[in-house]
Design an enzyme around this catalytic site. Sequence first.
Site, PDB file in Angstrom:
ATOM      1  N   LYS A 220       0.719  -1.124   0.016  1.00  0.00           N
ATOM      2  CA  LYS A 220      -0.023   0.212  -0.119  1.00  0.00           C
ATOM      3  C   LYS A 220       0.775   1.372   0.266  1.00  0.00           C
ATOM      4  CE  LYS A 220      -4.315  -1.854   1.202  1.00  0.00           C
ATOM      5  NZ  LYS A 220      -5.374  -2.091   2.048  1.00  0.00           N
ATOM      6  N   ARG A 262      -3.968 -10.420   4.577  1.00  0.00           N
ATOM      7  CA  ARG A 262      -4.161 -10.340   3.121  1.00  0.00           C
ATOM      8  C   ARG A 262      -2.997  -9.561   2.488  1.00  0.00           C
ATOM      9  NH1 ARG A 262      -6.311  -6.860  -0.602  1.00  0.00           N
ATOM     10  NH2 ARG A 262      -7.887  -7.582  -1.946  1.00  0.00           N
TER      11      ARG A 262
HETATM   12  N1  HH2 Z   1      -7.539  -3.709   0.524  1.00  0.00           N
HETATM   13  C1  HH2 Z   1      -7.793  -3.860  -0.580  1.00  0.00           C
HETATM   14  C2  HH2 Z   1      -8.853  -4.496  -1.231  1.00  0.00           C
HETATM   15  N2  HH2 Z   1      -9.432  -5.090  -0.353  1.00  0.00           N
HETATM   16  N3  HH2 Z   1     -10.172  -6.092   1.929  1.00  0.00           N
HETATM   17  C3  HH2 Z   1     -10.050  -6.070   2.962  1.00  0.00           C
HETATM   18  N4  HH2 Z   1     -10.548  -6.900   3.855  1.00  0.00           N
HETATM   19  N5  HH2 Z   1      -8.794  -5.217   3.610  1.00  0.00           N
HETATM   20  C4  HH2 Z   1      -7.962  -4.758   2.680  1.00  0.00           C
HETATM   21  O1  HH2 Z   1      -7.066  -3.963   3.471  1.00  0.00           O
HETATM   22  C5  HH2 Z   1      -8.275  -4.475   1.310  1.00  0.00           C
HETATM   23  C6  HH2 Z   1      -9.384  -5.177   0.829  1.00  0.00           C
HETATM   24  C7  HH2 Z   1      -6.997  -2.828  -1.656  1.00  0.00           C
HETATM   25  O2  HH2 Z   1      -5.930  -3.379  -2.167  1.00  0.00           O
HETATM   26  P1  HH2 Z   1      -5.726  -4.304  -3.526  1.00  0.00           P
HETATM   27  O3  HH2 Z   1      -7.138  -5.372  -3.737  1.00  0.00           O
HETATM   28  O4  HH2 Z   1      -4.518  -4.733  -3.879  1.00  0.00           O
HETATM   29  O5  HH2 Z   1      -5.866  -3.212  -4.537  1.00  0.00           O
HETATM   30  P2  HH2 Z   1      -7.360  -2.830  -5.514  1.00  0.00           P
HETATM   31  O6  HH2 Z   1      -8.287  -2.559  -4.682  1.00  0.00           O
HETATM   32  O7  HH2 Z   1      -6.891  -1.604  -6.349  1.00  0.00           O
HETATM   33  O8  HH2 Z   1      -7.837  -4.019  -6.232  1.00  0.00           O
END
Ligand code: HH2
Length: 293
Positions: A220, A262
Amino acid sequence: MTVTGARSYRLMGVLNVTPDSFSDGGAFLDASAAIVHARELVAQGAEILDIGGESTRPGAEPVSVEDELRRVLPVLEGVAAASDWSTTVQISIDTSKAAVARAAIAAGASIVNDVTALRGDPAMVEVLADSGADCCLMHMLGEPRTMQESPRYVDVVDEVKAFLEQRLDFAVRAGVREERVMLDPGIGFGKTIAHNLELLDRLDELVALGRPLVVGTSRKGFIGRIVADVAGENEPVAVARRLPGTIATNVLALERGASVFRVHDVAAVRGALAVTAATLGRRWTVRGMTQTS
Ligand code: HH2
């Protein structure tokens, strides 16, 4: 050599089937590439696969139910059909739409990861109560498009804790079994760098809510900014340089009591957590012999 720690925890591998996710957008938009990556994540030690079809990055545009389903369903079906490992791996659908959650559960998902904590779609709580699926309720201030526009709290930990307690109560009153619920402070969702760091440092206060805590720091932006700062660079460092910070934050979160991690880089974080757990548990096993001293 086998080394085991006393703490129990699970790794949740991130599988984004999106064109615009902040760290891996476009990489797994093709279902067959996504399924290959799912297999790799499991081989690296993921016990949960979190499949998402809509980016939640700051400024992301919303996606329709139809488009989200078109992205995630072939991947979910492919993963669920891989019977050699689907019995040991739980599939999570990262969505805030009830229709997507319902279809995903029918296709084999058994966790709904809702970053709106059941506020995004009024029908979501019913899907959870009816299906008996597990869920993750996450804190977010505002909504993805605008959440990073000067977020403010009096005490970020107290406020996130009160929110999670209230959402857990809401879910349970609506018929979701408490033992099905995991909670997540939502690192990076409507938070400054200082808010993220304070939440991580005081994570034990959220663990006190009594539900398994999910933590998502992987790659992040706050990590990119801190690393850039020490390197004397103006822009957040590229995603490829955020692994050490990702490991550091997950190690710290394990020490503070979090139990689901995660992450995108499952193998690296798995190794770091194994050493952390063994150290904290003061117990390790070599070639089948348990050593306690
Ligand atoms: N962070 C993201 C997405 N979903 N779900 C939970 N429970 N906790 C988190 O911290 C979280 C999440 C964001 O990360 P990422 O999926 O890599 O990116 P994007 O939302 O751009 O797909």
